[in-house]
Scaffold this motif. Structure first.
Motif, PDB file in Angstrom:
ATOM      1  N   LYS A  68      -8.405  93.067 -23.695  1.00 28.18           N
ATOM      2  CA  LYS A  68      -9.166  92.512 -22.574  1.00 28.18           C
ATOM      3  C   LYS A  68      -9.618  93.587 -21.604  1.00 28.18           C
ATOM      4  O   LYS A  68     -10.526  93.374 -20.809  1.00 28.18           O
ATOM      5  N   THR A  69      -8.987  94.747 -21.647  1.00 24.23           N
ATOM      6  CA  THR A  69      -9.405  95.830 -20.758  1.00 24.23           C
ATOM      7  C   THR A  69     -10.599  96.594 -21.308  1.00 24.23           C
ATOM      8  O   THR A  69     -11.146  97.444 -20.623  1.00 24.23           O
ATOM      9  N   TYR A  70     -10.999  96.306 -22.546  1.00 23.49           N
ATOM     10  CA  TYR A  70     -12.096  97.063 -23.152  1.00 23.49           C
ATOM     11  C   TYR A  70     -13.429  96.513 -22.648  1.00 23.49           C
ATOM     12  O   TYR A  70     -13.681  95.316 -22.737  1.00 23.49           O
ATOM     13  N   PRO A  71     -14.300  97.367 -22.089  1.00 26.34           N
ATOM     14  CA  PRO A  71     -15.575  96.852 -21.572  1.00 26.34           C
ATOM     15  C   PRO A  71     -16.491  96.376 -22.697  1.00 26.34           C
ATOM     16  O   PRO A  71     -16.504  96.988 -23.772  1.00 26.34           O
ATOM     17  N   LEU A  72     -17.231  95.311 -22.434  1.00 22.35           N
ATOM     18  CA  LEU A  72     -18.066  94.717 -23.477  1.00 22.35           C
ATOM     19  C   LEU A  72     -19.113  95.705 -23.984  1.00 22.35           C
ATOM     20  O   LEU A  72     -19.406  95.776 -25.166  1.00 22.35           O
TER      21      LEU A  72
END
Lengths: 271, 169
Positions: free
Chosen positions: A174-178
């Motif tokens: 969830k911390t990975y940017p789209l």
């Protein structure tokens, strides 16, 4: 049909901006409310430690210890006829609980029932592979490793399956940017041309509807065409001059006369 | 091609032209395309090559080898994992070579505004023609090939595309 939701307050904040929003949950039923699931759970409880068990949307959900995943799945397959591992993956709960929830979706073709086996895996721990029980787990565990970075012990070939081998980060966290972190955004440039080409190629244009009036490298204005790369910030030529091959027009067709008065509807009818 | 009409009957049957024109006439009418179906646009590209739209009429024949092709039609979503291979195949094509970027995904990344999609194939290889649509119909690809033919006929025959250009191409 989609469930009706009142639309009076459409300007209200989206739920993910609301700190106090509680996501609606489906009803959790007692496993004994279903005959087959009730007996399954009682057999499982006789052999393993079941942390939690409930029925949600006609599917039995059980929580087990992560160290017992192979034994539980083997028991489900051999004793309880859940012979098919439909899917397995993980859910990122790093922010809330500092770990992942790993789930195994099992299907029994004879009982026509589905079980979801869930287990919590704290960050930094590794889980044992179930590849020897179900061949389908081979790719699924590789994908889990690729997308979440969860190590799988005794896996025969634990290698990234979707992203390139030299990719940085795990995209389903969830911390990975789209739109990717820095290394992701420059990945193809760095790999093909090298880091020194970054300045020449420039950053990605993420707005695909972007139109820049003065960018003659990428855009042209109808009626004001110039050569590619021309600076038109001062002025631009007007190239909107229609030219006709035949001076006087051709048979039955008259040339367009722009300066002619535009006719009203009444005049057009009278003509 | 011919600058002057050939007068049969009287005089010699001679057509006058320039080297540029005759070379470009040959090139533009035998464009061999490297099949490069990456996603759903590939289906439209295959339909263009099949009997109903019949690319063979233009001398456009799909080849499965970059050594035999001179046009690359990037048909579909170009992922970052695949970017190095498209560059390698482009480099393997013999000069002169042209690139058609087919569909929104190849043009700008399209709706895949994500970490894994190249935001426009022109970040990796030089593109001659951008073909809008999602996916473009075979008529659109035909039109693009015809526009490419026009472009080829306009440019000098001996141009060297390998000279370093402005956008690192």
């Amino acid at each position: 049909m989609r469930e009706y939701k009142p639309k009076d307050n459409v300007q209200a904040k989206a739920y993910y901006n609301d700190r106090f929003y509680v996501a609606p949950q489906l009803a959790k039923l007692d496993p004994n409310s279903d005959e087959i699931f009730g007996s399954d759970v009682s057999k499982l409880k006789a052999n393993f430690e079941i942390l939690e068990a409930y029925i949600q949307k006609d599917e039995l959900v059980i929580f087990i210890n992560y160290s017992k995943n192979v034994e539980v799945l083997k028991f489900l397959r051999d004793e309880l006829n859940y012979s098919f591992l439909m899917e397995m993956s993980a859910v990122d709960f790093l922010a809330k609980r500092n770990g992942f929830e790993i789930f195994y979706e099992m299907l029994s073709l004879t009982k026509r029932k589905r079980i979801r086996v869930k287990t919590f895996l704290a960050k930094g721990l590794a889980i044992e592979t179930v590849e020897n029980l179900f061949r389908s787990a081979n790719f699924a565990e590789r994908e889990m490793f690729d997308m979440f970075g969860i190590q799988v012990n005794n896996h025969s070939f634990l290698k990234r399956i979707m992203m390139p081998d030299d990719w940085n980060g795990h995209p389903l966290l969830k911390t990975y940017p789209l739109q990717g972190d820095e290394s992701a955004q420059w990945y193809e440039v760095d790999k093909i041309f090298g880091k020194e080409a970054r300045e020449i190629i420039g950053p990605e244009i993420r707005d695909s509807a972007r139109v820049d009036r003065y960018d003659t490298e990428r855009f042209a204005r109808l009626g004001h065409e110039v050569a590619k790369g021309t600076d038109i910030s001062k002025s631009e030529p007007n190239t909107d001059n229609h030219q006709f091959q035949e001076k006087g027009g051709v048979f039955l067709v008259k040339n367009l006369n722009k300066s002619q008065k535009i006719l009203t509807e009444q005049e057009r009818r009278d003509r | 091609m011919a600058q002057h009409q050939v007068k049969f009957g009287t005089g010699l049957p001679v057509a006058l032209t320039t080297v540029d024109k005759i070379v470009n006439w040959g090139r533009s009418n035998s464009l061999w395309v490297l099949t490069y179906g990456l996603a759903c646009c590939g289906i439209e590209m295959m339909a263009s090559g099949a009997s109903r739209y019949d690319f063979d009429r233009f001398g456009t024949i799909f080849r499965a080898s970059p050594r035999q092709a001179e046009v690359m039609v990037i048909a579909g979503t170009l992922t970052k994992k695949h970017a190095e291979f498209i560059r390698r195949l482009y480099d393997q094509m013999a000069e002169p070579k042209w690139v058609i970027s087919m569909g929104s995904c190849a043009n700008t990344g399209g709706m895949f505004n994500t970490y894994a999609t190249v935001q426009g194939a022109d970040r990796v290889i030089p593109v001659d023609l951008y073909l809008p649509g999602c996916a473009p119909r075979p008529e659109t690809l035909q039109y693009a090939v015809m526009m490419l033919q026009k472009k080829i006929r306009r440019e000098p025959a001996n141009q060297n595309k390998n000279i370093p250009q402005k956008r690192f191409i």
